[in-house]
Each structure stands twice: as C-alpha cells, then as structure tokens.
Design a protein around this motif. Structure first.
Motif, mmCIF file in Angstrom:
data_model
loop_
_atom_site.group_PDB
_atom_site.id
_atom_site.type_symbol
_atom_site.label_atom_id
_atom_site.label_comp_id
_atom_site.label_asym_id
_atom_site.label_seq_id
_atom_site.Cartn_x
_atom_site.Cartn_y
_atom_site.Cartn_z
ATOM 1 N N VAL A 182 0.860 -1.174 0.000
ATOM 2 C CA VAL A 182 0.000 0.000 0.000
ATOM 3 C C VAL A 182 0.902 1.232 0.000
ATOM 4 N N GLY A 183 0.674 2.152 -0.920
ATOM 5 C CA GLY A 183 1.561 3.305 -1.060
ATOM 6 C C GLY A 183 2.595 3.038 -2.136
ATOM 7 N N SER A 184 3.838 3.402 -1.871
ATOM 8 C CA SER A 184 4.895 3.202 -2.856
ATOM 9 C C SER A 184 5.196 1.718 -3.044
ATOM 10 N N CYS A 185 5.286 1.298 -4.299
ATOM 11 C CA CYS A 185 5.581 -0.102 -4.627
ATOM 12 C C CYS A 185 7.030 -0.275 -5.072
ATOM 13 N N MET A 186 7.847 0.750 -4.905
ATOM 14 C CA MET A 186 9.241 0.694 -5.316
ATOM 15 C C MET A 186 10.091 -0.019 -4.264
ATOM 16 N N VAL A 187 11.151 -0.682 -4.714
ATOM 17 C CA VAL A 187 12.121 -1.303 -3.813
ATOM 18 C C VAL A 187 12.986 -0.202 -3.203
ATOM 19 N N GLN A 188 13.137 -0.238 -1.878
ATOM 20 C CA GLN A 188 13.929 0.779 -1.186
ATOM 21 C C GLN A 188 15.342 0.306 -0.859
ATOM 22 N N SER A 189 15.565 -1.012 -0.808
ATOM 23 C CA SER A 189 16.880 -1.556 -0.461
ATOM 24 C C SER A 189 17.892 -1.251 -1.564
ATOM 25 N N MET A 190 19.131 -1.020 -1.173
ATOM 26 C CA MET A 190 20.203 -0.800 -2.130
ATOM 27 C C MET A 190 20.766 -2.147 -2.585
ATOM 28 N N SER A 191 21.160 -2.221 -3.853
ATOM 29 C CA SER A 191 21.695 -3.465 -4.397
ATOM 30 C C SER A 191 23.019 -3.819 -3.728
ATOM 31 N N ALA A 192 23.178 -5.117 -3.382
ATOM 32 C CA ALA A 192 24.411 -5.580 -2.736
ATOM 33 C C ALA A 192 25.216 -6.440 -3.695
ATOM 34 N N GLY A 193 25.373 -5.977 -4.920
ATOM 35 C CA GLY A 193 26.187 -6.720 -5.873
ATOM 36 C C GLY A 193 25.472 -7.078 -7.153
ATOM 37 N N MET A 194 24.153 -7.030 -7.166
ATOM 38 C CA MET A 194 23.416 -7.342 -8.387
ATOM 39 C C MET A 194 23.519 -6.195 -9.377
ATOM 40 N N ASN A 195 23.330 -6.522 -10.635
ATOM 41 C CA ASN A 195 23.334 -5.512 -11.685
ATOM 42 C C ASN A 195 22.194 -4.520 -11.449
ATOM 43 N N PRO A 196 22.457 -3.214 -11.467
ATOM 44 C CA PRO A 196 21.388 -2.230 -11.226
ATOM 45 C C PRO A 196 20.251 -2.339 -12.234
ATOM 46 N N LYS A 197 20.502 -2.938 -13.404
ATOM 47 C CA LYS A 197 19.475 -3.096 -14.418
ATOM 48 C C LYS A 197 18.835 -4.494 -14.376
ATOM 49 N N ALA A 198 19.075 -5.240 -13.303
ATOM 50 C CA ALA A 198 18.540 -6.597 -13.191
ATOM 51 C C ALA A 198 17.022 -6.572 -13.174
ATOM 52 N N THR A 199 16.418 -7.657 -13.662
ATOM 53 C CA THR A 199 14.967 -7.787 -13.705
ATOM 54 C C THR A 199 14.501 -8.839 -12.702
ATOM 55 N N VAL A 200 13.190 -8.911 -12.510
ATOM 56 C CA VAL A 200 12.626 -9.852 -11.546
ATOM 57 C C VAL A 200 12.963 -11.291 -11.918
ATOM 58 N N SER A 201 13.071 -11.578 -13.201
ATOM 59 C CA SER A 201 13.394 -12.949 -13.618
ATOM 60 C C SER A 201 14.752 -13.412 -13.081
ATOM 61 N N ASP A 202 15.642 -12.453 -12.765
ATOM 62 C CA ASP A 202 16.947 -12.822 -12.211
ATOM 63 C C ASP A 202 16.838 -13.340 -10.779
ATOM 64 N N LEU A 203 15.706 -13.139 -10.146
ATOM 65 C CA LEU A 203 15.500 -13.598 -8.774
ATOM 66 C C LEU A 203 14.810 -14.960 -8.715
ATOM 67 N N LEU A 204 14.564 -15.594 -9.874
ATOM 68 C CA LEU A 204 13.796 -16.840 -9.925
ATOM 69 C C LEU A 204 14.688 -18.031 -10.258
ATOM 70 N N LEU A 205 14.286 -19.187 -9.769
ATOM 71 C CA LEU A 205 14.904 -20.475 -10.098
ATOM 72 C C LEU A 205 13.877 -21.309 -10.854
#
Length: 602
Positions: A182-205
């Motif tokens: 509810v409210g902002s749907c953006m991710v607030q955490s900073m990337s810890a090594g992943m490509n800044p242009k990574a997509t959601v599919s990169d988080l899936l197995l």
C-alpha cells in the motif's frame, strides 16, 4: 535557414528559390558533411516549391540538388507539414482517422467534457506515440520546445508513478514499481552486488519454479525480502502487465486519478478544495448515481451554480437583468428553470413521478437534490436527474431556437436515456466449458455421485493480523475424507486477492493428488460468480482468473457449485484453524480433531 527540427535527424530548410541561394545551401551542407562525418540521405530528401515559383526555376533547382519535388502536402508525425488556406483539405484525413477510431462508442452516454477528452485523447495519440518510439511513455524525455499537450502529459507522470504496479518477470527491480504494498511499490533496499538493471526474472529459479531465497535475502532488507517471498508465482508465462492500484479492477480511470490528484494537492497545501459548503457524503452520493456521465456533469454544474442561467449572466454583467424569459418576472436560477418554472412543472406532471405535492419553493438546487434523495427510490431518482437534463435543453430550445414546448417528448427522451444507459451496462453471465456452475438448494452437505470427488474450500482472513488462510477438504461418494489442507495465503493489500489465491491453491491441491473427476464447492461469493464467467477482460481480477482457468482443462470432469456457508461449514472451520496452526498443514485420508464434531453432524 534552419526553421524547425522535429527529430534528431530531420530538418526543414527554408530559402528563396534562386540558383544563388541553392548553391550557397549546397556549400553549407557539404561543409557540414565534412565536419560531422555524416552524409545527406538524398533518397529521403525532397523539395517543395510555392505556387509563385516559375516552372523553369523549379527545374534548375531540382537539377542542382538532384532530389525529387513533392506536389502534395507531406505529413510528419501523422500531421500535415504544410497548411495552406484550406484547413479542411489539410486536416480532413486526420478527422477521418479520429472518426474511425471512436466509431462505435456510445457517445450519447458521454458528458460534454467526456466527448472532449475522448476526441483529444484519440487525436493526440496519432502524434504523441511518435515521441517515444524506442522506450515507454514513463521513460520518455520531454525534449526541447515540446507541445503544450505533450508537456502536460509528461507532468502527469509524477502522479501515475505513485500508484502504478507492474506484474511480470522482465520488470526492472530497482526502477519499476512492483512490490504488492500500500503506497509506494518501489524497492527501497540498495543493491548488494546485483546488476542495477537486473529484472525480476533474475530472482527466480526453474524446475521447480520458485524464488531464489538466498539471492533475495542477500540483496534486500529482511522486511522487503519477506514481501517478495510471499508473492505467488504463476506457472503460465505471460507478458508484463501494468496495473493501477487506485481502482479495484486495476484499470486506470480518470475519476480515480482526479481524486488522487485532489488528495495530493490537499497534502501539499494542507487543506481541502472548496465543496460549496456540502459535505463529502453529498458529493459521493451525486457521483455514485447510475446515470450517464453527461447528466452527472450537468447535476454537478447546477449544484455549484455554474449553469449559464440569466441570473448568473446578470451577476457577471453579461445581461441587463436576470429574469426568466418564460415567467417574465421571476429570477432565472438553476432551481427555478428545473423545478419552479411553469414549463418545468408541465414536465413533472407528465412524468408520473410522485413529486406533484412537493413544495415548489426551494432555496437552492442542492436543497432540491437533497429533498429528492430523501423521498424517491434509487431508480426514480436517476430518472428524475435525466428529466432535469432534458428540461434544461427544452428551455434553451424554446428561448433561443423558437421551438415549441413538448413535456411528453421530454419525459420520453429522459426515459429512453436512462433505459439505454442501463441496458448498455447490463452484463450477461456466460457459462464455460465441460463444467458448469449452479447454486445448491439450502440443506446439509451432500456427497457426490460414485466415481466423483467433492472439494470444499473456504477462505478466512484474521482481522488482527490480516493473514489469510484457506481450508480445503476432499471427500468421496461415501463422505470419507480423502485429503485436507489448511494453507497460509500470500499477503496482499487487496482483500479479494485472498479468494483468488485460495481457489488457485485448491485447484493445484486436487491436481497434485490426482483427483481428476472433481466438484468444486465453495461458499456463495462475488468471486465464485466471476470464476464461472468467460474471462476476456484486462482487469487485475481477470488476470487472476486466467491463472485458474489455465489449470481447469487438466481435469477430466469438473463442476463448480455455489452453496451457503452452513453447507460449507467444514471448510469454513478448517480455514479458521489457520490462526492456531500458524503454518500450512496437510492431512491424507485424515482430518484435524477439531473437525470431528462438525463432520459427524453432517
């Protein structure tokens, strides 16, 4: 002279039609080619001469440039590049294209403002889509010297970003709104090594398809990782979809955006916009009326006193007096024209509405609406509003066009308008596939026929924790429990999502255990009625239902039954046990002891 640059590589050059100017222009272009390393594409270059240019001079210049001449008005971005005296000839093609696009709309049901917005939106879409051919509307740059319309659209993106949310796999993790919050749907955490242009599919197995929990917890805060892991993954691969969080359907509407902007302005300014001394409940009632938008707009204008009556014109020094041209004595205000005037009274007599004994003297139009609201039923009130719309048009026709008053025709037009609007919004229910949907008569739970299995399911949402649970029991023709499950459901800010998620778990549970001849029996609800309609819409609920219907063909025989909660009491009680178990629990050929008394009483 470089007169206009509409794109990075398109230019219009203007000069006097003479050999001297032509040679000077060629020298400039050659100098530009040598300095920039770019070359003029003569295949895409053309000349245009005014009517005053002699034919001999045209031929000399064409030979000099070695490019063809265009005789007609060429177009750029869907619009004519040159506009002469005949605007009809220049823009006639655009008018035809706009008309073809809006053909088929029920334009009589649109308000005056609605028709204007529709035409502007369709007309502007021909050229504005060319502003971002290689990116999305949200990523497009405003550019230099943009048109007023394009600049206005670009400014509205800040409001859209607040409540938009993506569904899909190719979504950019740190640049697109996609978290179910509810409210902002953006991710607030900073990337810890992943490509800044990574997509959601990169988080899936894959095999089985699931979240990469290790990667998620390494790159996101504990809270955001929990939200991501709770997102239910779909088996079917679909393209990315963008939804609007301000409506239940997920489809953008001007109304929801308008109210969002009002809230934004109120937060910035620290106050509310004026409502002409009427409370929120009054305006909510007016806008909730099931009448054509043009009638709503008319009622709103009358309520806030901006109808162009003679009284208003007099106050704005546009007339010498504010008298009614029919009564020739009374002041022509909105309440007078639509209620107190003898011409309006003739319409109310012919309408057969129970309004003849009402007081004819009202202090304001808002008071008239409040009185009608308290004395008329919903259907009569909507007809009442449509009659006022046509009373206003009749008054203008009599005064300015010399027409004759016809109260019977006004009543008939009002009746046709409201009936046509109701018919246009009536949605027939469509039954699907090999299965069916029916409502079972009141009584106790009944076993299925031999060879079939009955799956009862229900959803429970804990009011304190807002956690969702689904209870599922599968029984055979003898009433014996073959399997049961009490499963936790992914969190969602949308309450109806729990029902979708519960139905998806029930479908997958039956398939995994091999019950291919199944009867789905659930408590009567809005979701269950939607589940059995043929889904072809683009709302977020339609997307959920498509996921379920993608699994339904895997059953050899199926049917959906709608029953009361009393007949589905076993599944209801099992779902409520979720708060006690705190985790997903499965029973095979058994069931929890808490259901013993319930099952034995059936």
């Amino acid at each position: 002279m470089l007169a206009q640059a509409k794109s990075s590589d398109d230019s219009l050059l203007f000069c006097q039609a003479s050999l001297a100017n032509g040679e000077a222009l060629i020298n400039i272009l050659q100098l530009y080619e040598e300095a920039s390393g770019q070359q003029l594409n003569r295949a895409k270059t053309s000349l245009y001469f005014t009517k005053n240019t002699p034919s001999a001079m045209r031929e000399l210049i064409k030979d000099l440039f070695q490019v063809p001449e265009i005789k007609c008005h060429d177009k750029y971005l869907g619009l004519p590049s040159f506009v002469g005296r005949s605007k009809k000839e220049a823009f006639g093609g655009l008018k035809d294209r706009v008309w073809r696009r809006i053909f088929g709309w029920k334009e009589k049901l649109l308000s005056k403002a609605g028709r204007e917005i529709l035409i502007k939106a369709v007309a502007q879409s021909y050229s504005h889509a060319k502003y971002f051919p290689s990116c999305s509307f949200m990523d497009a740059r405003v550019g230099r010297r943009p048109s007023y319309a394009w600049r206005s659209l670009a400014m509205g993106r800040s409001v859209l970003n607040v409540v938009m949310r993506w569904h899909g796999q190719k979504i950019r993790i740190w640049h697109d709104p996609w978290l179910p919050l509810v409210g902002s749907c953006m991710v607030q955490s900073m990337s810890a090594g992943m490509n800044p242009k990574a997509t959601v599919s990169d988080l899936l197995l894959e095999e089985p398809r699931r979240w990469n929990e290790t990667l998620v917890r390494e790159n996101f805060s504990e809270w955001e990782a929990g939200v991501i892991m709770s997102i239910q993954l779909r088996d079917n691969r679909r393209g990315d979809r963008l939804f609007w969080n301000e409506t239940k359907t997920g489809v953008f509407s001007v109304r929801s955006a308008y109210h969002l902007q009002l809230r934004h302005v109120a937060e910035v300014c620290g106050g509310e916009s004026s409502t002409r001394h009427k409370d929120r409940g009054f305006w909510k009632f007016v806008w909730a009326l099931s009448i054509p938008p043009k009638v709503k707009s008319f009622i709103w204008r009358a309520c806030i006193g901006i109808l162009p009556t003679n009284d208003l014109k007099f106050k704005r020094h546009m007339r010498g007096d504010g008298c009614c041209p029919v009564c020739v004595g009374a002041t022509e205000s909105a309440e007078h024209v639509l209620w107190m005037c003898p011409m309006a009274n003739d319409v109310w007599v012919a309408s057969t509405l129970p309004v003849l004994k009402w007081d004819r003297l009202v202090h304001s139009f808002c008071d008239l609406i409040v009185m009608a609201r308290s004395r008329l039923g919903r259907g009569d009130l909507e007809f009442f509003a449509c009659l006022m719309y046509f009373i206003w048009h009749q008054q203008n026709g009599v005064v300015y066009d010399g027409r004759v008053s016809n109260p019977v025709m006004v009543v008939e037009r009002g009746r046709r308008l409201i009936q046509g609007f109701r018919d246009a919004h009536a949605l027939p229910e469509v039954v699907l596939g090999r299965g069916n949907r029916r409502t079972v008569e009141e009584g106790s739970w009944t076993p299925p026929l031999p060879g079939l299995y009955k799956l009862n399911w229900d959803v429970h949402v804990d009011k304190e924790t807002q956690a969702g649970w689904v209870g599922i029991l599968i029984r055979d023709s003898a009433g014996l429990v073959m399997a049961a499950i009490c499963a936790s459901l992914p969190f969602s800010s949308r309450g109806e999502y729990f029902w979708y998620s519960g139905a998806l778990v029930a479908t997958q549970f039956a398939l995994e255990l091999g019950f291919f001849y199944i009867l789905f029996e659930g408590s009567c609800s809005v979701f269950l009625s939607k589940l059995c309609r043929q889904v072809r819409g683009e709302t977020i609920q339609d997307m959920w239902l498509k996921d379920i219907w993608a699994l339904i063909p895997k059953f050899r025989s199926w049917e959906v039954l709608s029953v009361s909660r009393d007949q589905n009491i076993a599944a209801v009680c099992l779902a409520k046990l979720g708060s006690k178990f705190r985790q997903t629990t499965v029973w095979l050929e058994n069931y929890p002891a808490e259901l013993r008394n319930v099952l034995e009483s059936l």
